[in-house]
Design an enzyme around this catalytic site. Structure first.
Site, PDB file in Angstrom:
ATOM      1  N   PRO A  70       6.818   8.308   8.304  1.00 45.82           N
ATOM      2  CG  PRO A  70       6.284   7.748  10.506  1.00 45.82           C
ATOM      3  CD  PRO A  70       7.414   8.218   9.648  1.00 45.82           C
ATOM      4  CG  ASP A 127       2.762  -9.371  -8.972  1.00 48.52           C
ATOM      5  OD1 ASP A 127       2.392 -10.556  -8.877  1.00 48.52           O
ATOM      6  OD2 ASP A 127       3.955  -9.023  -8.881  1.00 48.52           O
ATOM      7  CD  GLU A 177       9.926  10.486  19.759  1.00 48.46           C
ATOM      8  OE1 GLU A 177       8.966  11.054  19.200  1.00 48.46           O
ATOM      9  OE2 GLU A 177       9.816   9.391  20.338  1.00 48.46           O
ATOM     10  NE  ARG A 214       6.528  -9.174  -7.050  1.00 54.27           N
ATOM     11  CZ  ARG A 214       6.332 -10.472  -7.170  1.00 54.27           C
ATOM     12  NH1 ARG A 214       6.989 -11.302  -6.392  1.00 54.27           N
ATOM     13  NH2 ARG A 214       5.485 -10.951  -8.065  1.00 54.27           N
TER      14      ARG A 214
END
Length: 264
Positions: free
Chosen positions: A89, A169, A116, A154
């Protein structure tokens, strides 16, 4: 391209990689996915991979040595240097530019944390880059790794049955994709815009470009903030906005109401 995934649940990523475009890329020899479990490199009867954080607090932190040995095993399993990415994150937000850059790497190692997180010293010593797939928290990095693998697959030459699909895309040109329609032409939910049935490829291309610009302006204006539009794009965007204003005033035609203005 070879991608190694360091994870406590490597079979999860392997299952995700068995379907659709990723599975086809693997079958065609364009991509290979390999899992390494740090628990296999832990010591002791319990194969422990985590411990309590210094300074107190909830949760557990993944230990340095099992992860470091797992990363080294992944590195030595293939030829050439590997770019190590920690799914975190705290990392840079994943976007199509980053996907293109990662897809150009001959080898990747994706490190998936749990609990964590990972001891910071391991990150500083072994990780080249941290990447986040969004501003939210997952139970582990495996889902994020699967997202990265799918996006990369892709872009491998030959992975898509129609190479033009990747070019068109969303985000490939820094814009959102245009709307798409298929059979039947007429449906209780509405009709296909006439421009798409015209057979005029230049006109269709302009219409799609206008829709792409308009949708981006409406839904992701941040993507246009740093973009300098060409005169042609600025004109198309102005046309789209005229159609949107007409819809709001109730003066739009049925085609305009569903898909924006026609263009000549």
């Amino acid at each position: 391209m070879r991608i190694d995934v360091v994870s406590l649940f490597p079979e999860f990523v392997a299952q995700c990689a068995g379907f659709g475009v990723v599975g086809r890329a693997i079958e065609r020899g364009l991509l290979s996915i390999h899992g390494t479990n740090p628990r296999d490199h832990a010591e002791g009867n319990y194969r422990r991979v985590d411990d309590r954080p210094f300074g107190g607090g909830p949760g557990m932190v993944m230990l340095i040595d099992p992860l470091r040995r797992a990363i080294e095993t992944a590195r030595s399993a293939g030829e050439g240097p590997a770019h190590v990415v920690y799914m975190s994150p705290q990392g840079r937000r994943l976007d199509q530019e980053t996907v293109r850059r990662l897809a150009a790497e001959p080898r990747l190692i994706l490190l998936c944390g749990r609990y964590e997180g990972v001891d910071e010293r391991l990150i500083q010593a072994e990780v080249d880059e941290e990447i986040s797939i969004g501003d939210y928290v997952l139970s582990g990095g495996e889902l994020a790794a699967a997202v990265v693998i799918d996006a990369i697959a892709r872009l491998q030459d030959g992975a898509l049955n129609d190479a033009e699909s990747a070019v068109q895309d969303s985000f490939e040109d820094g814009l959102l994709d245009c709307p798409h329609y298929t059979r039947p032409v007429d449906h209780p939910l509405g009709a296909v815009p006439e421009v798409l049935l015209s057979g005029d490829h230049a006109k269709i291309a302009r219409w799609r470009r206008m829709q792409s610009l308009g949708r981006t302006a409406e839904r992701r204006p941040d993507l246009l903030e740093a973009r300098v539009l060409s005169k042609a794009d600025a004109k198309l965007l102005a046309q789209y906005r005229e159609g949107a204003a007409a819809r709001e005033s109730g003066a739009a035609t049925s085609d305009t109401a569903t898909a924006g203005p026609e263009i000549g």
